[in-house]
Scaffold this active site. Structure first.
Site, mmCIF file in Angstrom:
data_model
loop_
_atom_site.group_PDB
_atom_site.id
_atom_site.type_symbol
_atom_site.label_atom_id
_atom_site.label_comp_id
_atom_site.label_asym_id
_atom_site.label_seq_id
_atom_site.Cartn_x
_atom_site.Cartn_y
_atom_site.Cartn_z
ATOM 1 C CG ASP A 258 4.896 -7.026 7.401
ATOM 2 O OD1 ASP A 258 4.250 -6.764 6.548
ATOM 3 O OD2 ASP A 258 4.583 -7.295 8.702
ATOM 4 N N GLY A 259 5.395 -7.579 4.292
ATOM 5 C CA GLY A 259 5.189 -8.530 2.865
ATOM 6 C C GLY A 259 6.212 -8.181 1.927
ATOM 7 C CG ASP B 257 1.255 -3.241 10.174
ATOM 8 O OD1 ASP B 257 2.048 -2.447 9.415
ATOM 9 O OD2 ASP B 257 0.333 -3.531 9.781
ATOM 10 N NE ARG C 238 -25.922 12.015 12.597
ATOM 11 C CZ ARG C 238 -27.066 11.996 13.543
ATOM 12 N NH1 ARG C 238 -26.771 11.440 14.488
ATOM 13 N NH2 ARG C 238 -27.819 12.901 13.447
ATOM 14 N NE ARG D 280 -7.181 -4.322 6.144
ATOM 15 C CZ ARG D 280 -6.967 -4.351 5.075
ATOM 16 N NH1 ARG D 280 -6.216 -5.433 4.206
ATOM 17 N NH2 ARG D 280 -7.581 -3.348 3.829
ATOM 18 N NE ARG E 151 -3.530 -8.599 -4.847
ATOM 19 C CZ ARG E 151 -3.106 -9.358 -3.955
ATOM 20 N NH1 ARG E 151 -2.791 -8.760 -2.542
ATOM 21 N NH2 ARG E 151 -3.121 -10.955 -3.790
ATOM 22 C CG PHE E 152 4.139 -9.728 -9.237
ATOM 23 C CD1 PHE E 152 3.496 -10.171 -10.407
ATOM 24 C CD2 PHE E 152 5.308 -10.243 -9.047
ATOM 25 C CE1 PHE E 152 3.844 -10.966 -11.219
ATOM 26 C CE2 PHE E 152 5.950 -11.189 -10.067
ATOM 27 C CZ PHE E 152 5.148 -11.561 -11.153
ATOM 28 C CB ALA F 67 -10.662 9.741 21.719
ATOM 29 N N GLY G 290 0.798 -1.305 0.080
ATOM 30 C CA GLY G 290 -0.134 -0.017 -0.090
ATOM 31 C C GLY G 290 0.774 1.279 0.241
ATOM 32 C CG ASP H 267 -1.944 0.011 8.873
ATOM 33 O OD1 ASP H 267 -2.427 1.092 8.339
ATOM 34 O OD2 ASP H 267 -2.363 -1.179 8.351
ATOM 35 C CB THR I 177 3.108 0.693 5.882
ATOM 36 O OG1 THR I 177 1.609 0.222 6.164
ATOM 37 C CG2 THR I 177 3.700 0.256 7.232
ATOM 38 N NE ARG J 13 -2.843 3.191 1.472
ATOM 39 C CZ ARG J 13 -2.827 2.106 2.442
ATOM 40 N NH1 ARG J 13 -3.860 1.983 3.144
ATOM 41 N NH2 ARG J 13 -1.625 1.570 2.682
ATOM 42 C CG MET K 84 -6.806 2.986 7.073
ATOM 43 S SD MET K 84 -6.084 3.198 5.478
ATOM 44 C CE MET K 84 -7.461 2.782 4.428
#
Lengths: 320, 320, 320, 320
Positions: free
Chosen positions: B103-104, B129, B243, B171, B72-73, B186, B11, B127, B125, B252, B169
């Site tokens: 990491d992918g 992560d 809401r 995951r 993607r591949f 928050a 991403g 995220d 990335t 992103r 975002m």
């Protein structure tokens, strides 16, 4: 006349605070005091009313939302509540009222005027769908928020060869979609005022890919359908690696643009000057770049907001 | 060594372009040429490779997305494609590779190194992560986009006494939610790393209303559930005029923050210097405010990203 | 007609790229090719001309500056160079020209048309000082940059009880100062079109302090004098803990606003349609919210930009 | 302990309000009341002290400046005034104090602690020049404001082949210049910590022009000299169509970044927890990504802020 009251009603819009400030300051300049009514017509009936002094007004010209809050209060359609509202205003020595909000809010101002209490409406809503004005306070800011978000999505669309379907606000009017779509180079703009042709849109996206443009953007007004539903429909006409995004309430908030601040200031000041002339029952706006004041009844009954459909044709010519 | 290749994978994230520029410029400074591989590992195998010259690099430090595109591949997990990729690189006279992505993407860099082609991974990335680093390129920008959007929602929440449930975002990691939630005040932050208690959250919102704070904000990471689902659950525990808003892909894109630009520049330069030393199979990152390089295999197999849960406790103390 | 040329001239302004894109895309839609001339009239004479294809145009709608560059070239006032320019255009098979820039740039377009080469001018400048239009491309963006900066200064002014004197662009026209001043709640706006009264301004600031407002803001157009000089003059009339700030070239750059993008797109498309009708020697603009095209000669000789001085009176009423 | 006081001192910085909020909320969570002292040490001595309730704190996390104001008060170096300050605090039942500001402000906190009144300092300044911490509250925001402004200048530099010399804040420390310079691709960064070589800079710009990069950017910290003076010096070494721009106070204001909000929140909360433990005379900060508390005396006497000069070398490698 000694005191002017101000309230905001309906959905919040950027620039409402600039309008509140302008009403109060212009009133002060004319030797009047300004009172803020909290929570719209609900607060009016309940007498939730306070002096707008330096502390309340300082720095608000740049803030989103409304410092006077807003609240639903359908009961105000009934005469009983209208009279109660006037009683509250009189208790505070208030002689005239400015209402900032959508056309729903105008009805209240109209009724109060009919009961002898001069009230004037300022068009504050992001949707730009109020009759009697070419533009509403909040529209310019809202479009810029949408554009800023879509610019970001375009970064990802370009990087990943995707097609984004972006849903912007606008239940009855496609104005935000039209402006935001042109400003971000949309491949298609889908609005309630014009029937869309899903096959033609898919053909366009396919032709773009043939010509070397492998990302896409469709801006759709919420009044047509959700981005997700449109995506599902589009997906049946081709594989565009589509993603649906709903910008949602983000479009209502944030600092107002320069244009909305200046426009709100002009309208707030204009309202005070008209009330000082003893006028009421008027809806303010801008037409052909000039401030105007029209009768609320006539405006709501005999006029409709006209979306500028020449922008749709323009986009057909300038998209890739 | 004469030429270094660069690709982006996974991403897109803000700051990827700053990293590309840094790799290329640092390579140039060391007397090397830099080549960009378009469309990630897919473009690598297909030989979609171009010199990164002045024109390609000028002004990209501030742009979102990736000028090298991503695709993607999954086939690149197979040795056959890895060897093809190396053949393409050799055809262009490229001696070493920098991979920017999640990491992918690291797996590919690891495999290439095992086949004798030195490759280094830069964590890109939003995220945050990726194991082996405290922060990833894109995280700071993404949090700021989320914060800017939530600030806008807070305007409406305050004006209308609403509670917004905002899905950001993340995951597997709650980092964006934690940072964005603390930065926007928050009332609750809901992340995958910590079981939430819906009753406690509802109690908190009710207590706030008793104490005079009649608007609310809950930030939830997508990895837990959708904002809409959380809203439905919350609505069964009280009426908060809630809401649900999903910030989605907007997070992103856009211009990277100063921090992400500087960090990406440091990492891009560091990658070149390590490759010049003949090293490969490394994952770059920052730990305790210092640049680090760790073995990709060890990093992916033996380490996990650690979300800073002290931020959750912090928010419990500083929310109203 | 087969090919249309486009150049930008004079100072850069946000929205120029959106206008370039619109001219090119609208030309493409009509079956024409679009060519970009780099470095204004200088590049025209030198034949620095390239096809505007997908790659050059993609994503530029949101970028500041001009992808076609700009350059000073006073020699173009001479007929010899004008003829050379036409020769170059013919060499590339270009049949008509769009010039985006200030009124200085219009002269060139006028001369080319007189020599039989249809050319049309689009008003691109941040100063809003071009006759023949209510607004110029870049003005709205520039005002928003100024407002954003002044908002930041107001934070410090409020925190430290200071008075900021902010110099904005505008040599002959006070438009930026007026709009930015109203939008940020200035205590005084000083413009070339209206003689200022330093004693009255000092009195106002003193009165504010008596009334409890201990910070101040004065917005001054560069055409009057520098912020520093004004500060020195003001300091002789009282102690306001004043600071002079010059916003300078920052006002010219950055992403154009939605309004400037839409307006630039409308004008670019309009220019193409007029050229297709065989027209030339025209200056485009907007008047009373409608697109207009006027004769360049008549416009430059017989009309002057009219700054809206009602805004000055408005500010007198709404400032504290 | 029942009540904690908070004041801001020295120049305002983004994130001060987030720190104020965190101190107050964390105090509330621990069952304490929080009191704000207006106008720094001056207000402390005068007893300008108010309860920080919901209304004062709501929405301030995102606002620039300081809601508690700041004021110069050199008299506080004298013991007499320190004792007066403590008397005022006791009159309001306040048991401990948090001071947000620069190292000048720390001295006051140290003296109060020596007189038996526990006080803790939080580093709030945009310059990042306080010993005892790697970063200060406001630094990240300020760098981002500078970067945003320089991005805009780069649009004009590129369009007009100019060289901008941009002066950013930083009297003794080059941190803002270093970060902003790297993040915007500066050709040279000039800071107080490192002697510059004007001939080398001119050579670099000339070499760039030879290589096809005809615009330039030099970022200079105010502590070295003014942009205007540097421009005059540079102009004697070549013609770079240079322009001097001073970003000035704009860098101090505006909404704090996510990082500054989170950091300020961490520090505010940390201060409360330390005071609850009966500690005082401490300076808070972050070192190697961990919160730290050091003795004020030792910190100010034995430590100096260390600018990260590796960034200067980095820029030498990655600039064009």
């Amino acid at each position: 006349m000694k005191r002017i009251g101000i309230l905001t009603s309906g959905g919040d819009a950027q620039g409402m605070n600039a309008a509140i400030r302008a009403v109060a300051r212009s009133a002060n300049s004319a030797g009047l005091e300004a009172y803020g009514i909290n929570y719209g017509y609900k607060g009016l009936v309940e007498g939730n009313i306070e002096l707008l002094d330096l502390d309340r007004l300082d720095g608000i010209i740049k803030r989103g939302g409304t410092i006077l809050y807003s609240a639903r209060f359908p009961e105000f359609a009934e005469k009983e509540y209208q009279i109660k509202g006037i009683d509250q205003l009189k208790k505070f020595g208030i002689d005239a009222l400015v209402v900032i909000g959508g056309d729903g809010s105008y009805h209240g101002a109209e009724r109060l005027t009919q009961h002898g209490f001069n009230s004037i409406g300022i068009p504050g809503t992001i949707d730009n769908d109020i009759p009697g004005t070419d533009f509403t306070v909040g529209f310019d800011s809202s479009v810029n928020v949408a554009v800023d978000s879509i610019d970001k999505l375009n970064d990802t669309a370009t990087s990943h060869q995707r097609t984004f379907i972006v849903e912007v606000m606008g239940r009855g009017a496609g104005d935000i979609a039209l402006w935001a779509g042109i400003a971000t180079g949309a491949d298609a703009i889908v609005i309630p005022e014009h029937k869309y042709d899903i096959q033609a849109i898919a053909d366009k996206l396919n032709k773009n890919r043939e010509n070397g443009k492998d990302h896409g953007l469709i801006v759709i007004a919420e009044g047509v359908m959700s981005a997700q539903n449109f995506k599902e429909e589009l997906d049946q006409h081709g594989d565009f690696d589509s993603r649906a995004v709903t910008l949602a309430h983000v479009q209502r908030g944030g600092q107002p643009t320069a244009k909305d601040r200046v426009f709100a200031t002009q309208l707030g000041d204009y309202a005070v000057r008209l009330l000082l002339e003893g006028k009421g029952g008027l809806a303010l706006g801008v037409h052909n770049n000039k401030l105007i004041a029209t009768e609320i009844i006539d405006t709501l009954e005999n006029h409709k907001h006209q979306t500028d459909l020449s922008l749709l044709e323009l986009n057909d010519r300038v998209r890739f």
